[in-house]
Design a protein around this motif. Sequence first.
Motif, PDB file in Angstrom:
ATOM      1  N   ILE A 219       0.812  -1.235  -0.234  1.00 19.58           N
ATOM      2  CA  ILE A 219      -0.192  -0.039  -0.029  1.00 19.58           C
ATOM      3  C   ILE A 219       0.852   1.280   0.108  1.00 19.58           C
ATOM      4  CG2 ILE A 219      -1.760   1.489   1.190  1.00 19.58           C
ATOM      5  CD1 ILE A 219      -2.644  -1.061   2.551  1.00 19.58           C
ATOM      6  N   ILE A 220       0.639   2.117  -0.700  1.00 20.64           N
ATOM      7  CA  ILE A 220       1.345   3.521  -1.066  1.00 20.64           C
ATOM      8  C   ILE A 220       0.207   4.501  -0.815  1.00 20.64           C
ATOM      9  CG2 ILE A 220       2.264   5.315  -2.481  1.00 20.64           C
ATOM     10  CD1 ILE A 220       3.663   2.957  -3.818  1.00 20.64           C
ATOM     11  N   MET A 221       0.310   5.463   0.289  1.00 25.09           N
ATOM     12  CA  MET A 221      -0.358   6.446   0.463  1.00 25.09           C
ATOM     13  C   MET A 221       0.141   7.812   0.071  1.00 25.09           C
ATOM     14  SD  MET A 221      -2.204   7.929   4.040  1.00 25.09           S
ATOM     15  CE  MET A 221      -3.590   6.815   4.026  1.00 25.09           C
ATOM     16  N   LEU A 222      -0.557   8.674  -0.777  1.00 22.31           N
ATOM     17  CA  LEU A 222       0.037   9.752  -1.158  1.00 22.31           C
ATOM     18  C   LEU A 222      -0.717  10.887  -0.389  1.00 22.31           C
ATOM     19  CD1 LEU A 222      -0.038   9.343  -5.267  1.00 22.31           C
ATOM     20  CD2 LEU A 222       2.165   9.871  -3.733  1.00 22.31           C
ATOM     21  N   LEU A 239      -2.881  -4.766   9.010  1.00 20.46           N
ATOM     22  CA  LEU A 239      -3.777  -3.407   9.145  1.00 20.46           C
ATOM     23  C   LEU A 239      -5.223  -3.710   9.166  1.00 20.46           C
ATOM     24  CD1 LEU A 239      -1.794  -1.329   6.475  1.00 20.46           C
ATOM     25  CD2 LEU A 239      -1.831  -0.785   8.844  1.00 20.46           C
ATOM     26  N   THR A 240      -5.777  -2.724   9.629  1.00 16.59           N
ATOM     27  CA  THR A 240      -7.316  -2.348   9.553  1.00 16.59           C
ATOM     28  C   THR A 240      -7.361  -0.697   9.099  1.00 16.59           C
ATOM     29  OG1 THR A 240      -7.464  -1.413  11.715  1.00 16.59           O
ATOM     30  CG2 THR A 240      -7.504  -3.836  11.551  1.00 16.59           C
ATOM     31  N   PRO A 241      -8.464  -0.766   8.441  1.00 15.58           N
ATOM     32  CA  PRO A 241      -8.775   0.844   8.092  1.00 15.58           C
ATOM     33  C   PRO A 241      -8.502   1.708   9.124  1.00 15.58           C
ATOM     34  CG  PRO A 241     -10.916  -0.522   7.175  1.00 15.58           C
ATOM     35  CD  PRO A 241      -9.798  -1.539   7.924  1.00 15.58           C
ATOM     36  N   LYS A 242      -9.027   1.314  10.426  1.00 18.89           N
ATOM     37  CA  LYS A 242      -8.597   2.585  11.351  1.00 18.89           C
ATOM     38  C   LYS A 242      -7.012   2.295  11.717  1.00 18.89           C
ATOM     39  CE  LYS A 242      -9.450   2.945  16.456  1.00 18.89           C
ATOM     40  NZ  LYS A 242     -10.320   2.538  17.686  1.00 18.89           N
ATOM     41  N   LYS A 243      -6.441   1.531  11.615  1.00 17.68           N
ATOM     42  CA  LYS A 243      -5.142   1.588  11.887  1.00 17.68           C
ATOM     43  C   LYS A 243      -4.188   2.233  10.873  1.00 17.68           C
ATOM     44  CE  LYS A 243      -4.302  -2.612  14.615  1.00 17.68           C
ATOM     45  NZ  LYS A 243      -3.722  -4.050  14.791  1.00 17.68           N
ATOM     46  N   LEU A 244      -4.783   2.216   9.552  1.00 17.11           N
ATOM     47  CA  LEU A 244      -4.346   2.857   8.395  1.00 17.11           C
ATOM     48  C   LEU A 244      -4.697   4.430   8.520  1.00 17.11           C
ATOM     49  CD1 LEU A 244      -2.852   2.427   6.008  1.00 17.11           C
ATOM     50  CD2 LEU A 244      -5.079   2.092   4.554  1.00 17.11           C
ATOM     51  N   LEU A 245      -5.829   4.614   8.923  1.00 12.60           N
ATOM     52  CA  LEU A 245      -5.872   6.223   9.117  1.00 12.60           C
ATOM     53  C   LEU A 245      -5.167   6.649  10.590  1.00 12.60           C
ATOM     54  CD1 LEU A 245      -9.805   6.491   9.042  1.00 12.60           C
ATOM     55  CD2 LEU A 245      -8.122   7.369   7.331  1.00 12.60           C
ATOM     56  N   GLU A 246      -4.823   5.889  11.406  1.00 13.02           N
ATOM     57  CA  GLU A 246      -4.103   6.272  12.716  1.00 13.02           C
ATOM     58  C   GLU A 246      -2.448   6.344  11.914  1.00 13.02           C
ATOM     59  OE1 GLU A 246      -4.671   3.105  15.405  1.00 13.02           O
ATOM     60  OE2 GLU A 246      -6.293   4.162  16.237  1.00 13.02           O
ATOM     61  N   LYS A 247      -2.131   5.710  11.279  1.00 19.51           N
ATOM     62  CA  LYS A 247      -0.907   5.942  10.624  1.00 19.51           C
ATOM     63  C   LYS A 247      -0.758   7.294   9.860  1.00 19.51           C
ATOM     64  CE  LYS A 247       0.826   1.132  10.199  1.00 19.51           C
ATOM     65  NZ  LYS A 247       2.349   1.358  10.770  1.00 19.51           N
ATOM     66  N   PHE A 248      -1.754   7.550   9.157  1.00 16.40           N
ATOM     67  CA  PHE A 248      -1.752   8.657   8.367  1.00 16.40           C
ATOM     68  C   PHE A 248      -1.563   9.943   9.594  1.00 16.40           C
ATOM     69  CE2 PHE A 248      -3.523  12.459   6.413  1.00 16.40           C
ATOM     70  CZ  PHE A 248      -3.130  12.488   5.173  1.00 16.40           C
ATOM     71  N   GLN A 249      -2.262   9.866  10.481  1.00 19.35           N
ATOM     72  CA  GLN A 249      -2.380  10.875  11.516  1.00 19.35           C
ATOM     73  C   GLN A 249      -0.914  10.979  12.162  1.00 19.35           C
ATOM     74  OE1 GLN A 249      -5.645   9.564  13.808  1.00 19.35           O
ATOM     75  NE2 GLN A 249      -7.270  10.324  12.485  1.00 19.35           N
ATOM     76  N   THR A 250      -0.525   9.725  12.352  1.00 15.52           N
ATOM     77  CA  THR A 250       0.898   9.865  13.075  1.00 15.52           C
ATOM     78  C   THR A 250       1.985  10.761  12.111  1.00 15.52           C
ATOM     79  OG1 THR A 250       0.427   7.743  14.097  1.00 15.52           O
ATOM     80  CG2 THR A 250       2.980   8.650  13.957  1.00 15.52           C
ATOM     81  N   VAL A 251       1.816  10.571  10.881  1.00 17.81           N
ATOM     82  CA  VAL A 251       2.857  10.934   9.895  1.00 17.81           C
ATOM     83  C   VAL A 251       2.494  12.509   9.697  1.00 17.81           C
ATOM     84  CG1 VAL A 251       3.793  10.988   7.499  1.00 17.81           C
ATOM     85  CG2 VAL A 251       3.483   8.737   8.634  1.00 17.81           C
ATOM     86  N   LYS A 252       1.186  12.870   9.346  1.00 12.64           N
ATOM     87  CA  LYS A 252       0.910  14.100   8.766  1.00 12.64           C
ATOM     88  C   LYS A 252       0.134  14.966   9.852  1.00 12.64           C
ATOM     89  CE  LYS A 252       2.953  15.074   4.967  1.00 12.64           C
ATOM     90  NZ  LYS A 252       4.022  16.135   4.836  1.00 12.64           N
ATOM     91  N   GLY A 253      -0.192  14.599  11.161  1.00 13.39           N
ATOM     92  CA  GLY A 253      -1.100  15.261  12.157  1.00 13.39           C
ATOM     93  C   GLY A 253      -2.525  14.625  12.050  1.00 13.39           C
TER      94      GLY A 253
END
Length: 263
Positions: A219-222, A239-253
């Motif tokens: 998975i690549i997130m842009l 991963l789960t959708p929730k964990k994936l969103l949490e990862k995004f939040q960790t990287v970009k706030g």
Amino acid sequence: MLSLRSIEKTFLTELGTEKRVFKGLNLDINNGEFITVIGSNGAGKSTLLNLIMGSITPDSGTVSLDEKDITRDELYKKNSYISKVYQDPSMGTAPSMTVFENLSMADNKGKKFNFSFGLNQKRKNYYESLLSELGLGIEKQMDTEVRMLSGGQRQCLALLMVTLNKPKLLLLDEHTAALDPKTSKIILDKTDEIVRKNNITTLMITHNLEDAITYGDRIIMLHEGEIILNVSGEEKRKLTPKKLLEKFQTVKGRLNDSAIFTA
């Protein structure tokens, strides 16, 4: 197998201002790898596929396939080894031609006589067997004009057409986004089967996080033209959708536009 190096791309908006999409993007994709691409609206997902396909040229940087620079190859040349399925089911097929004619045309792609040489009567049974595996009844409509098919049937047909000759690279631009959940799953499962069976290097854009996790190797997130997440292997499987969103939040706030993603 596919390598993007130092890709820069800026567009001029309708207001006359500049929108810089990519700022030195780098990406490497291995032979046979199936990658799902996610990200918010305007993150650069479709632009990425268009740059690879050749419908958009980067301002600078290179796109290489099998160590050959294809950045500025003409579109018709790229069409001989790169295939694409679009979000709109009406694209990728000839609506006034029959199912059989569409499949024959796709099967003859790149051959000396192409479609003008005639229908592939000897391959008709083979086409019917491929269509029957979908369970959508298209194999019974070989002499039906494609415009008479449902959106899901047309999208299934488009997928079979672009993979008949096993392209080096397959690009899927949200190819199930316009379909109902049941038909979407049929096409995604068939996509996965075709890609795995033929070892086709594939990039698939999706807004559905569950699909991004279920299908593909990586998975690549842009976000704003940058690759901010790159997940594969055991990490991806957990991963789960929730964990994936949490990862995004960790990287970009904090994620303010999470509504554009669906689980």
